[in-house]
Enzyme design. Structure first.
Site, short mmCIF file in Angstrom:
data_model
loop_
_atom_site.label_atom_id
_atom_site.label_comp_id
_atom_site.label_asym_id
_atom_site.label_seq_id
_atom_site.Cartn_x
_atom_site.Cartn_y
_atom_site.Cartn_z
N VAL A 7 0.88 -1.15 0.04
CA VAL A 7 0.12 0.23 -0.03
C VAL A 7 0.73 1.39 -0.12
O VAL A 7 0.44 2.09 -0.85
CB VAL A 7 -1.02 0.07 1.23
N LYS A 31 14.61 -3.07 2.36
CA LYS A 31 13.55 -2.59 1.16
C LYS A 31 14.11 -1.20 0.75
O LYS A 31 13.97 -1.27 -0.46
CB LYS A 31 12.30 -2.46 1.89
N THR A 117 -5.26 -0.28 7.53
CA THR A 117 -6.65 -0.79 7.85
C THR A 117 -6.51 -0.88 9.38
O THR A 117 -5.85 -1.96 9.59
CB THR A 117 -7.03 -2.08 7.18
N GLU A 147 -7.52 2.56 2.56
CA GLU A 147 -6.92 2.33 1.12
C GLU A 147 -7.79 1.13 0.63
O GLU A 147 -8.37 0.12 1.29
CB GLU A 147 -5.66 2.06 1.25
N GLU A 151 -4.46 -5.63 -4.81
CA GLU A 151 -2.98 -6.19 -5.42
C GLU A 151 -3.18 -6.51 -6.82
O GLU A 151 -4.13 -7.23 -7.03
CB GLU A 151 -2.49 -7.24 -4.41
N PHE A 245 -16.17 -10.51 -6.92
CA PHE A 245 -16.31 -11.26 -5.88
C PHE A 245 -17.21 -12.20 -5.87
O PHE A 245 -17.76 -12.52 -4.56
CB PHE A 245 -16.11 -10.18 -4.68
N GLY A 253 -8.43 -15.36 0.45
CA GLY A 253 -7.12 -15.37 1.18
C GLY A 253 -6.35 -13.87 1.25
O GLY A 253 -7.17 -13.02 0.93
N CYS A 256 -5.56 -9.25 3.46
CA CYS A 256 -6.68 -8.51 4.03
C CYS A 256 -7.93 -9.26 4.72
O CYS A 256 -8.11 -9.07 5.74
CB CYS A 256 -6.79 -7.29 3.07
N LYS A 259 -7.73 -11.27 7.85
CA LYS A 259 -7.61 -10.48 9.18
C LYS A 259 -8.63 -9.67 9.22
O LYS A 259 -9.06 -9.26 10.39
CB LYS A 259 -6.20 -10.17 9.01
P1 NAD Z 1 2.98 -4.65 4.01
O1 NAD Z 1 3.51 -5.84 5.09
O2 NAD Z 1 3.28 -4.95 2.44
O3 NAD Z 1 3.98 -3.30 4.32
C1 NAD Z 1 4.12 -2.73 5.67
C2 NAD Z 1 5.30 -2.17 5.62
O4 NAD Z 1 5.34 -1.15 6.69
C3 NAD Z 1 6.53 -3.01 5.72
O5 NAD Z 1 7.61 -2.51 4.65
C4 NAD Z 1 7.09 -2.82 6.80
O6 NAD Z 1 8.50 -2.95 7.02
C5 NAD Z 1 6.80 -1.30 7.41
N1 NAD Z 1 6.68 -0.97 8.58
C6 NAD Z 1 6.34 -1.66 9.63
N2 NAD Z 1 6.67 -0.77 10.90
C7 NAD Z 1 7.13 0.44 10.63
C8 NAD Z 1 7.50 1.69 11.13
N3 NAD Z 1 7.27 1.86 12.47
N4 NAD Z 1 7.57 2.83 10.38
C9 NAD Z 1 7.76 2.74 8.90
N5 NAD Z 1 7.66 1.30 8.32
C10 NAD Z 1 7.18 0.29 9.13
O7 NAD Z 1 1.75 -4.26 4.32
P2 NAD Z 1 0.60 -3.64 3.11
O8 NAD Z 1 -0.09 -5.10 2.41
O9 NAD Z 1 1.09 -2.66 2.40
O10 NAD Z 1 -0.58 -3.25 4.04
C11 NAD Z 1 -0.47 -1.96 4.80
C12 NAD Z 1 -1.93 -1.72 5.41
O11 NAD Z 1 -2.71 -1.61 4.51
C13 NAD Z 1 -2.61 -2.97 6.31
O12 NAD Z 1 -3.09 -2.33 7.32
C14 NAD Z 1 -3.16 -3.59 5.43
O13 NAD Z 1 -4.55 -4.29 5.91
C15 NAD Z 1 -3.91 -2.27 4.40
N6 NAD Z 1 -4.30 -2.39 3.37
C16 NAD Z 1 -3.84 -3.39 2.41
C17 NAD Z 1 -3.92 -3.71 0.97
C18 NAD Z 1 -3.32 -4.67 0.16
O14 NAD Z 1 -3.70 -5.05 -1.16
N7 NAD Z 1 -1.94 -5.05 0.59
C19 NAD Z 1 -5.20 -3.00 0.70
C20 NAD Z 1 -5.71 -2.03 1.47
C21 NAD Z 1 -5.40 -1.87 2.69
#
Ligand code: NAD
Length: 443
Positions: A7, A31, A117, A147, A151, A245, A253, A256, A259
């Protein structure tokens, strides 16, 4: 941008593309180092090119120094992970760490935007942490901006959203946020922080409900000799329902839905509201995964041990390398546990699968045809486009038995039958194991 995951990095790159100057910070130095070498830590179509373009234009930079990120920014997004804790609640550790860090580095007024989220009331938690750890008297507004990108199509989702949700209790801050998103020309739902937080969970829980609903219907179709593909076609044509959907398969799975539905269920329980639907959505999803395993086990009459199975797809859905909570990877591992010799292929998720399933006796190959070579059955677990157009005659020629478990209903049944395959799909009652076997050549 705090967090360069799926995200944060997409959001950062897209805001840069819209002309903003964006600094991305992550606690994962590996990263950031990759990004500084022009490498993208995960697969998302179009993202690498967008990052390269905006880095070259000087609008997008990366840092391991939170101070630089905070002190150069007016608006700070928290886009860190919120995984499921053991109790099923959202684990806010990373959100708390990010909020605390930001508070200790404040050098002026800021808008802190929660994009992760998070449960309702997290805005208050973030505001409280900032209050507790703040280093200066500056005004800090906390906004919720959930958001909705998916993906695999995250960039186009971000650039053409159905809506932008902005939760703030401060009209001036709402206006600033609205201006940030103005180039997208999307409808803006301006609401309070708690409502914005609820909107995200409600949206994900509803989509997961659609998936579980159609999976339950698909099981009934199997029993009753109906074909769920036609049910989806006809029911989904109703614009009040829609086809998205709404495809039966191996269950939902990813990082998102599982959980988020669980977290909302826990929120309901904590607040004395009986989560009948949410519980059923999760239970149905588990059952669907069991049911798919059962189909394969039944075909082998309970003797999976030693069977050679070709397995296509490990990511939780197509167009991503994400294997978090992937029902496909999970099924592959369950087959291995049952003693099957599973040879798997995924177009891009193999490295992540190897890491996630380290130690499991799962083999990986780089072609669907190699996975199928000598197999007594082929399982299609993820709906990659590549698997929709397999050369069935070529597959048939090298497989030890002509059986396909099409757990995403993507194989053309007529073509497969013509090539001599038995196809066991999901919810295809008129194409159920029994009727398919009856119709199969030589049966
Ligand atoms: P992710 O695990 O891919 O990325 C999270 C990143 O945050 C990691 O790179 C991690 O190193 C970093 N991080 C952790 N602690 C940190 C800190 N204190 N400071 C800076 N960086 C830090 O997660 P994601 O899939 O991008 O999801 C992020 C959020 O967005 C979640 O809450 C998820 O539920 C939500 N979300 C995800 C999606 C999706 O499609 N993946 C879509 C909508 C919402």
């Amino acid at each position: 941008m705090f967090g360069v995951g799926y995200v944060g990095l997409v959001t950062g790159a897209c805001f840069a593309e819209l002309g903003n100057r964006v600094i991305c910070f992550d606690t994962d130095e590996r990263k950031i180092a990759m990004l500084e070498r022009n490498e993208v830590p995960f697969y998302e179509p179009g993202l690498a090119e967008m990052i390269e373009r905006n880095v070259a234009a000087g609008r997008l930079t990366f840092t391991v120094d939170a101070r630089v990120a905070v002190q150069s920014s007016d608006i700070i997004f928290i886009a860190v992970g919120t995984p499921m804790s053991e109790s099923g609640h959202a684990d806010l550790t990373y959100v708390r760490q990010a909020a605390t860090k930001i508070a200790t580095l404040l050098d002026g007024p800021k808008i802190v935007v929660n994009k992760s989220t998070v449960p309702v009331e997290t805005g208050d938690v973030v505001a409280g942490l900032i209050e507790e750890h703040r280093t200066g008297p500056h005004k800090v507004a906390v906004v919720s901006n959930p958001e909705f990108v998916r993906e695999g199509s995250a960039i186009s989702d971000f650039m053409s959203p159905d809506r932008i949700v902005l939760g703030t209790n401060d009209p001036e801050v709402g206006e600033t946020m609205r201006r940030l998103y103005a180039p997208l020309n999307a409808p803006v739902i301006l609401t309070n922080v708690r409502t914005a937080e609820m909107i995200k969970y409600a949206a994900n829980a509803f989509l997961a409900s659609k998936v579980s609903f159609i999976n339950e219907i698909s099981r009934l179709c199997e029993k009753l000799g109906a074909d769920v593909a036609d049910v989806v076609q006809a029911v989904g044509a109703d614009h009040r329902i829609g086809k998205t959907f709404f495809q039966p398969g191996l269950g939902f799975g990813g990082s998102c839905f599982p959980k988020d539905v669980m977290a909302l269920r826990r929120i309901a329980e904590t607040n004395g509201v009986e989560p009948h639907i949410l519980r059923a959505v999760l239970d149905t999803n588990e059952e669907q995964q069991d049911h798919c395993l059962q189909k394969i086990d039944t075909h082998f009459e309970g003797r999976l041990a030693g069977k050679r199975i070709g397995f296509l797809g490990l990511s939780f859905k197509a167009n991503t390398d994400d294997v978090r909570e992937s029902p496909s990877l999970r099924l592959a591992l369950r087959l291995v546990e049952a003693g099957a010799r599973v040879v798997a292929h995924d177009p891009i998720a193999t490295d992540n699968a190897k890491r996630a399933a380290a130690g499991a006796d799962l083999s990986y190959v780089d072609s669907p045809y190699v996975a199928a070579d000598g197999a007594e059955a082929l399982v299609i677990a993820t709906e990659w486009n590549q698997f929709k157009h397999l050369d069935l005659a070529r597959l048939r020629a090298t497989m030890a038995a002509p059986v396909i478990f099409d757990l995403r209903n993507i194989v053309n049944l007529d073509d497969a039958r013509e090539a001599g395959f038995k196809v066991v799909g999901v919810g295809r009652g008129s194409n159920s194991i029994a009727s398919v076997l009856q119709r199969a050549p030589g049966a």
